[in-house]
Scaffold this motif. Sequence first.
Motif, PDB file in Angstrom:
ATOM      1  N   ALA A  83       0.784  -1.265   0.107  1.00  0.00           N
ATOM      2  CA  ALA A  83      -0.066  -0.053   0.072  1.00  0.00           C
ATOM      3  C   ALA A  83       0.839   1.369  -0.021  1.00  0.00           C
ATOM      4  CB  ALA A  83      -0.825   0.030   1.232  1.00  0.00           C
ATOM      5  N   ALA A  84       2.229   1.210   0.449  1.00  0.00           N
ATOM      6  CA  ALA A  84       2.835   2.291   0.408  1.00  0.00           C
ATOM      7  C   ALA A  84       3.345   2.652  -0.768  1.00  0.00           C
ATOM      8  CB  ALA A  84       4.179   2.016   1.510  1.00  0.00           C
ATOM      9  N   GLY A  85       3.381   1.622  -1.707  1.00  0.00           N
ATOM     10  CA  GLY A  85       3.674   2.063  -3.127  1.00  0.00           C
ATOM     11  C   GLY A  85       2.396   2.336  -3.795  1.00  0.00           C
ATOM     12  N   LEU A 110       9.544   1.053   7.884  1.00  0.00           N
ATOM     13  CA  LEU A 110       9.993   2.429   7.451  1.00  0.00           C
ATOM     14  C   LEU A 110      11.472   2.621   7.376  1.00  0.00           C
ATOM     15  CD1 LEU A 110       7.826   4.371  10.200  1.00  0.00           C
ATOM     16  CD2 LEU A 110       7.815   4.528   7.969  1.00  0.00           C
ATOM     17  N   TYR A 111      12.235   1.887   8.044  1.00  0.00           N
ATOM     18  CA  TYR A 111      13.708   1.712   7.781  1.00  0.00           C
ATOM     19  C   TYR A 111      14.160   1.211   6.251  1.00  0.00           C
ATOM     20  CZ  TYR A 111      18.524   0.877   8.177  1.00  0.00           C
ATOM     21  OH  TYR A 111      19.959   0.689   8.244  1.00  0.00           O
ATOM     22  N   GLU A 112      13.351   0.272   5.926  1.00  0.00           N
ATOM     23  CA  GLU A 112      13.661  -0.292   4.731  1.00  0.00           C
ATOM     24  C   GLU A 112      13.119   0.613   3.638  1.00  0.00           C
ATOM     25  OE1 GLU A 112      15.333  -3.118   4.157  1.00  0.00           O
ATOM     26  OE2 GLU A 112      15.409  -3.319   6.248  1.00  0.00           O
ATOM     27  N   SER A 117      14.878   3.107  -2.612  1.00  0.00           N
ATOM     28  CA  SER A 117      15.021   4.090  -3.855  1.00  0.00           C
ATOM     29  C   SER A 117      13.529   4.697  -4.314  1.00  0.00           C
ATOM     30  CB  SER A 117      15.708   3.436  -4.937  1.00  0.00           C
ATOM     31  OG  SER A 117      14.995   2.244  -5.361  1.00  0.00           O
ATOM     32  N   SER A 118      12.651   4.227  -3.434  1.00  0.00           N
ATOM     33  CA  SER A 118      11.178   4.511  -3.926  1.00  0.00           C
ATOM     34  C   SER A 118      10.999   6.157  -3.576  1.00  0.00           C
ATOM     35  CB  SER A 118      10.369   3.804  -3.167  1.00  0.00           C
ATOM     36  OG  SER A 118      10.180   4.319  -1.810  1.00  0.00           O
ATOM     37  N   ALA A 119      10.127   6.671  -4.440  1.00  0.00           N
ATOM     38  CA  ALA A 119       9.613   8.169  -4.022  1.00  0.00           C
ATOM     39  C   ALA A 119       9.173   8.371  -2.451  1.00  0.00           C
ATOM     40  CB  ALA A 119       8.485   8.336  -4.784  1.00  0.00           C
ATOM     41  N   LEU A 120       9.156   7.469  -1.760  1.00  0.00           N
ATOM     42  CA  LEU A 120       8.662   7.724  -0.387  1.00  0.00           C
ATOM     43  C   LEU A 120       9.944   7.750   0.723  1.00  0.00           C
ATOM     44  CD1 LEU A 120       5.507   5.340   0.205  1.00  0.00           C
ATOM     45  CD2 LEU A 120       5.504   7.702  -0.054  1.00  0.00           C
ATOM     46  N   LYS A 121      11.023   7.605   0.030  1.00  0.00           N
ATOM     47  CA  LYS A 121      12.136   7.529   0.845  1.00  0.00           C
ATOM     48  C   LYS A 121      12.494   8.564   1.929  1.00  0.00           C
ATOM     49  CE  LYS A 121      17.301   7.216   0.241  1.00  0.00           C
ATOM     50  NZ  LYS A 121      18.396   7.095  -0.739  1.00  0.00           N
ATOM     51  N   GLU A 122      12.228   9.842   1.389  1.00  0.00           N
ATOM     52  CA  GLU A 122      12.385  10.877   2.434  1.00  0.00           C
ATOM     53  C   GLU A 122      10.999  11.031   3.418  1.00  0.00           C
ATOM     54  OE1 GLU A 122      13.141  14.350   0.436  1.00  0.00           O
ATOM     55  OE2 GLU A 122      14.808  14.002  -0.658  1.00  0.00           O
ATOM     56  N   ARG A 123      10.080  10.670   2.907  1.00  0.00           N
ATOM     57  CA  ARG A 123       8.808  10.770   4.064  1.00  0.00           C
ATOM     58  C   ARG A 123       8.991   9.538   4.922  1.00  0.00           C
ATOM     59  NH1 ARG A 123       3.694  10.518   0.362  1.00  0.00           N
ATOM     60  NH2 ARG A 123       2.716  10.438   2.525  1.00  0.00           N
TER      61      ARG A 123
END
Length: 229
Positions: A83-85, A110-112, A117-123
């Motif tokens: 769902a995060a993706g 969250l650590y993984e 390299s996903s767009a969610l990395k910074e969030r």
Amino acid sequence: MAPRPSDAVPADELAAAAAGGVLQLEALAARYPKDPSIFRALMLRHALPPPYHAAALAAAKRLLELDPGATADDDVKRVVSSAAGGPPEAASAALDLMATGMGSHGADLLYELSIGSSALKERAAKRLAEAAVLARATPALRVAHELRAAPSCKARQALLGRATADGDRRAIDALTPLVSSKSKGCGFLGMSRCAAPCASIAKEIKAAIQAIEARVGPSPGAADAPESR
């Protein structure tokens, strides 16, 4: 946590509803709202391609409320990570569930994401850095996170004792690049060998890596780090 007998759906009814689809499962959930097995079945059903992430997350959240031990369930972690993706609203809800409803397993997810390299990395990194999230994280996760976030080799040097005592493969993965040199890329025209980033404390870092490996085993496919100089 097992529901009381009066709250538990009979196995044959659950099997029939699961075979019948979402509407039958939802009807069963209305009759047995305290049985986590129904919400697990709903979560998995909604996660089937094409996934309905919002509904799968809602079922996962209810499952975790009824059975906190389900945070360790691989299917739960898979559905929430998927769902995060997904679409932005689903991604936000997934990150929130990781940060607030999944204990140490949520911090692991969250650590993984934060090192990927996903767009969610910074969030994901921002949510992981929240004090409440880190308070629920395992010592192994906390030291791996701090090793990556440390601003200097000196700061990482101060963490080596904790890494030796508490670290796992994530700490090894954070430490190994610090003692790995490159065959070229530095000096005139970039043709010279590059020293390891933390060459000055390479001996201490390698000792920490070896101590962690002695406890948990080497990272899969890991090779000896190149000698620094």
